[in-house]
Design an enzyme around this catalytic site. Structure first.
Site, PDB file in Angstrom:
ATOM      1  N   TYR A  51      -1.675  17.972 -13.143  1.00  0.00           N
ATOM      2  CA  TYR A  51      -2.619  18.492 -14.480  1.00  0.00           C
ATOM      3  C   TYR A  51      -3.017  17.219 -15.365  1.00  0.00           C
ATOM      4  O   TYR A  51      -3.884  16.215 -15.693  1.00  0.00           O
ATOM      5  CB  TYR A  51      -2.530  19.527 -15.395  1.00  0.00           C
ATOM      6  CG  TYR A  51      -2.992  19.999 -16.371  1.00  0.00           C
ATOM      7  CD1 TYR A  51      -4.056  20.744 -16.908  1.00  0.00           C
ATOM      8  CD2 TYR A  51      -2.435  19.433 -18.103  1.00  0.00           C
ATOM      9  CE1 TYR A  51      -5.210  20.844 -17.651  1.00  0.00           C
ATOM     10  CE2 TYR A  51      -3.196  19.779 -18.848  1.00  0.00           C
ATOM     11  CZ  TYR A  51      -4.862  20.195 -18.977  1.00  0.00           C
ATOM     12  OH  TYR A  51      -5.329  20.452 -19.839  1.00  0.00           O
ATOM     13  N   SER A  54      -7.488  15.675 -22.351  1.00  0.00           N
ATOM     14  CA  SER A  54      -5.610  15.618 -22.730  1.00  0.00           C
ATOM     15  C   SER A  54      -4.396  15.289 -23.400  1.00  0.00           C
ATOM     16  O   SER A  54      -4.484  14.063 -22.609  1.00  0.00           O
ATOM     17  CB  SER A  54      -4.559  17.346 -21.800  1.00  0.00           C
ATOM     18  OG  SER A  54      -3.663  17.725 -22.446  1.00  0.00           O
ATOM     19  N   GLY A  71     -17.977  24.833 -19.821  1.00  0.00           N
ATOM     20  CA  GLY A  71     -16.720  25.676 -19.707  1.00  0.00           C
ATOM     21  C   GLY A  71     -16.929  25.844 -21.623  1.00  0.00           C
ATOM     22  O   GLY A  71     -16.143  26.335 -22.318  1.00  0.00           O
ATOM     23  N   ALA A  72     -18.186  26.112 -21.579  1.00  0.00           N
ATOM     24  CA  ALA A  72     -19.268  27.117 -23.310  1.00  0.00           C
ATOM     25  C   ALA A  72     -18.164  28.560 -23.021  1.00  0.00           C
ATOM     26  O   ALA A  72     -18.183  28.890 -24.239  1.00  0.00           O
ATOM     27  CB  ALA A  72     -19.805  27.302 -23.159  1.00  0.00           C
ATOM     28  N   SER A  73     -17.522  28.963 -21.664  1.00  0.00           N
ATOM     29  CA  SER A  73     -16.828  30.640 -22.356  1.00  0.00           C
ATOM     30  C   SER A  73     -15.365  30.351 -22.845  1.00  0.00           C
ATOM     31  O   SER A  73     -14.620  31.374 -22.571  1.00  0.00           O
ATOM     32  CB  SER A  73     -16.829  31.519 -20.483  1.00  0.00           C
ATOM     33  OG  SER A  73     -17.204  30.432 -19.777  1.00  0.00           O
ATOM     34  N   GLY A  74     -14.728  29.173 -22.628  1.00  0.00           N
ATOM     35  CA  GLY A  74     -14.042  28.500 -22.694  1.00  0.00           C
ATOM     36  C   GLY A  74     -13.541  29.706 -24.093  1.00  0.00           C
ATOM     37  O   GLY A  74     -14.917  29.123 -25.196  1.00  0.00           O
ATOM     38  N   ILE A  96     -12.615  26.362 -26.769  1.00  0.00           N
ATOM     39  CA  ILE A  96     -12.881  25.732 -27.524  1.00  0.00           C
ATOM     40  C   ILE A  96     -14.069  25.360 -27.472  1.00  0.00           C
ATOM     41  O   ILE A  96     -14.456  24.657 -28.171  1.00  0.00           O
ATOM     42  CB  ILE A  96     -11.546  24.573 -26.494  1.00  0.00           C
ATOM     43  CG1 ILE A  96     -10.716  23.725 -26.891  1.00  0.00           C
ATOM     44  CG2 ILE A  96     -12.531  23.056 -27.131  1.00  0.00           C
ATOM     45  CD1 ILE A  96      -9.239  23.080 -26.527  1.00  0.00           C
ATOM     46  N   GLY A  97     -15.224  25.920 -25.511  1.00  0.00           N
ATOM     47  CA  GLY A  97     -16.383  25.535 -25.534  1.00  0.00           C
ATOM     48  C   GLY A  97     -17.415  26.621 -26.255  1.00  0.00           C
ATOM     49  O   GLY A  97     -18.154  25.704 -27.197  1.00  0.00           O
TER      50      GLY A  97
HETATM   51  N1  LIG Z   1      -5.790  25.286 -25.028  1.00  0.00           N
HETATM   52  C1  LIG Z   1      -4.628  23.681 -24.830  1.00  0.00           C
HETATM   53  O1  LIG Z   1      -3.987  23.765 -25.545  1.00  0.00           O
HETATM   54  C2  LIG Z   1      -5.693  22.703 -24.163  1.00  0.00           C
HETATM   55  C3  LIG Z   1      -4.698  21.225 -24.747  1.00  0.00           C
HETATM   56  C4  LIG Z   1      -5.417  20.461 -24.111  1.00  0.00           C
HETATM   57  C5  LIG Z   1      -6.473  20.386 -22.994  1.00  0.00           C
HETATM   58  N2  LIG Z   1      -7.088  21.477 -23.766  1.00  0.00           N
HETATM   59  C6  LIG Z   1      -8.027  21.920 -22.105  1.00  0.00           C
HETATM   60  O2  LIG Z   1      -9.365  22.177 -22.922  1.00  0.00           O
HETATM   61  C7  LIG Z   1     -10.295  22.746 -21.777  1.00  0.00           C
HETATM   62  C8  LIG Z   1     -10.798  23.831 -22.181  1.00  0.00           C
HETATM   63  O3  LIG Z   1      -9.862  24.525 -22.268  1.00  0.00           O
HETATM   64  P1  LIG Z   1      -9.342  25.969 -23.117  1.00  0.00           P
HETATM   65  O4  LIG Z   1      -7.981  25.950 -24.128  1.00  0.00           O
HETATM   66  O5  LIG Z   1     -11.039  26.623 -24.729  1.00  0.00           O
HETATM   67  O6  LIG Z   1      -9.208  26.990 -22.182  1.00  0.00           O
HETATM   68  P2  LIG Z   1     -10.143  28.906 -22.047  1.00  0.00           P
HETATM   69  O7  LIG Z   1      -9.981  29.220 -22.963  1.00  0.00           O
HETATM   70  O8  LIG Z   1      -8.993  29.385 -20.502  1.00  0.00           O
HETATM   71  O9  LIG Z   1     -11.530  28.443 -21.436  1.00  0.00           O
HETATM   72  C9  LIG Z   1     -11.131  27.303 -19.557  1.00  0.00           C
HETATM   73  C10 LIG Z   1     -12.828  26.865 -19.547  1.00  0.00           C
HETATM   74  O10 LIG Z   1     -12.666  26.292 -18.042  1.00  0.00           O
HETATM   75  C11 LIG Z   1     -13.601  27.356 -17.089  1.00  0.00           C
HETATM   76  N3  LIG Z   1     -13.034  26.871 -15.778  1.00  0.00           N
HETATM   77  C12 LIG Z   1     -12.264  27.826 -15.402  1.00  0.00           C
HETATM   78  N4  LIG Z   1     -11.868  27.427 -14.253  1.00  0.00           N
HETATM   79  C13 LIG Z   1     -13.407  26.593 -13.939  1.00  0.00           C
HETATM   80  C14 LIG Z   1     -14.107  26.827 -12.471  1.00  0.00           C
HETATM   81  N5  LIG Z   1     -13.837  27.018 -11.026  1.00  0.00           N
HETATM   82  N6  LIG Z   1     -15.661  25.956 -12.613  1.00  0.00           N
HETATM   83  C15 LIG Z   1     -15.636  25.603 -13.787  1.00  0.00           C
HETATM   84  N7  LIG Z   1     -15.567  26.741 -14.987  1.00  0.00           N
HETATM   85  C16 LIG Z   1     -14.362  26.792 -15.217  1.00  0.00           C
HETATM   86  C17 LIG Z   1     -13.803  28.543 -17.510  1.00  0.00           C
HETATM   87  O11 LIG Z   1     -14.701  29.816 -17.526  1.00  0.00           O
HETATM   88  P3  LIG Z   1     -14.741  31.240 -17.156  1.00  0.00           P
HETATM   89  O12 LIG Z   1     -13.971  31.895 -18.505  1.00  0.00           O
HETATM   90  O13 LIG Z   1     -16.576  31.700 -17.341  1.00  0.00           O
HETATM   91  O14 LIG Z   1     -14.546  31.557 -16.151  1.00  0.00           O
HETATM   92  C18 LIG Z   1     -13.288  28.381 -19.129  1.00  0.00           C
HETATM   93  O15 LIG Z   1     -14.928  27.843 -20.070  1.00  0.00           O
HETATM   94  C19 LIG Z   1      -9.839  22.216 -20.739  1.00  0.00           C
HETATM   95  O16 LIG Z   1     -10.494  21.314 -20.102  1.00  0.00           O
HETATM   96  C20 LIG Z   1      -8.346  22.493 -20.580  1.00  0.00           C
HETATM   97  O17 LIG Z   1      -7.465  21.529 -20.196  1.00  0.00           O
HETATM   98  C21 LIG Z   1      -6.675  22.802 -23.599  1.00  0.00           C
END
Ligand SMILES: NC(=O)c1ccc[n+]([C@@H]2O[C@H](COP(=O)([O-])OP(=O)(O)OC[C@H]3O[C@@H](n4cnc5c(N)ncnc54)[C@H](OP(=O)(O)O)[C@@H]3O)[C@@H](O)[C@H]2O)c1
Length: 242
Positions: A150, A137, A9-12, A14-15
């Site tokens: 979730y 989370s 998830g380096a493209s996200g 947080i990643g």
């Molecule tokens: N944002 C929040 O408020 C929050 C709060 C608590 C926990 N989290 C957790 O933090 C983590 C990262 O979230 P984020 O906020 O950084 O979200 P984000 O920017 O939407 O990033 C989501 C990441 O998950 C990857 N992903 C999605 N579906 C996938 C699949 N089927 N297979 C492999 N990779 C997949 C995406 O890859 P692509 O973009 O390349 O498709 C992207 O790297 C998640 O586990 C989330 O549950 C987030």
């Protein structure tokens, strides 16, 4: 030789923040993405220029397709740390959550990461100090209406870390969860201005976290001196909920 981390998830958001901090701290990185190659390719180009003594690779993979796992594992050499920072949520009443959605959440957040941990355990054990970090989370600890499935898989990440940490402690591997509250990322784009104001009013720090404020704790857990903390869930919530 520099230490190597695999960031799922380096493209996200947080990643990406974790990747920037770890690259600056001297790590070589495997940058995983699913559908968005551009952010990881840009980071890779940037890092190669800034940190020429480290290695940076990209790899694509759908966490809901476990059939390709061995192909991914075959691309990895040294792995000292794994960060699971991928995944999505589903919003809606639990009774309307489909079996397919349940399966996908389970695979993304738990099953495939667990299979990866199994396959990477020898490499992590060979490291001076192996590290596994899940981005969990706060909902895994306190639960959320409309995100019941979730919340369940996020809670399962903490349960897995708690148990697996005990099994691999003697191998020098720590397993922990960084559990954010609300982070200002793509994941929360669905919230409109009113919902964001309401959310901020509930958070004692009065704002969402920036991705780098979550990445800080991921990076901290990867340090050698973090060796005595394992099986824990760190709630990084600005004082909200848990
Ligand atoms: N944002 C929040 O408020 C929050 C709060 C608590 C926990 N989290 C957790 O933090 C983590 C990262 O979230 P984020 O906020 O950084 O979200 P984000 O920017 O939407 O990033 C989501 C990441 O998950 C990857 N992903 C999605 N579906 C996938 C699949 N089927 N297979 C492999 N990779 C997949 C995406 O890859 P692509 O973009 O390349 O498709 C992207 O790297 C998640 O586990 C989330 O549950 C987030």
């Amino acid at each position: 030789m520099s230490r190597s981390a695999l960031i799922i998830g380096a493209s996200g958001d947080i990643g990406q923040a974790a990747a920037r901090q770890l690259a600056a701290a001297g790590w070589s990185l495997y940058l995983h993405y699913f559908q968005h190659a551009t952010p990881v390719q840009q980071m890779q180009a940037d890092f190669i220029q800034k940190y020429p003594r480290q290695d940076f690779f990209t790899l694509a993979y759908d966490l809901t397709d476990e059939t390709q796992l061995d192909q991914i594992i075959g691309q990895l050499f040294q792995v000292d740390a794994v960060i699971f920072a991928a995944g999505t949520t589903t919003y809606g009443l639990f009774k309307e959550t489909t079996a397919v959605q349940l399966e996908q959440l389970w695979e993304m957040h738990i099953k495939t990461p667990m299979l990866l941990c199994q396959r990477l355990s020898e490499k992590l054990a060979r490291s001076d100090y192996g590290r596994i970090v899940f981005v969990g989370s706060v909902y895994g600890g306190s639960g959320s209406a409309l995100e019941v499935a979730y919340s369940t898989v996020k809670g399962a990440q903490s349960a897995f870390a708690n148990a697996y940490a005990r099994e691999v402690a003697s191998l020098g591997i720590t397993v922990n969860v960084v559990a954010p509250g609300a982070v200002d990322t793509k994941m929360n784009q669905l919230f409109d201005a009113t919902a964001k104001t309401q959310l901020r009013s509930e958070i004692p720090i009065s704002r969402m976290a920036r991705p780098d404020e979550v990445a800080y704790w991921i990076s901290a857990l990867l340090k050698k001196d973090a060796s005595y903390l394992t099986g824990q869930t760190l709630y990084v919530t600005g004082g909200w909920r848990k």
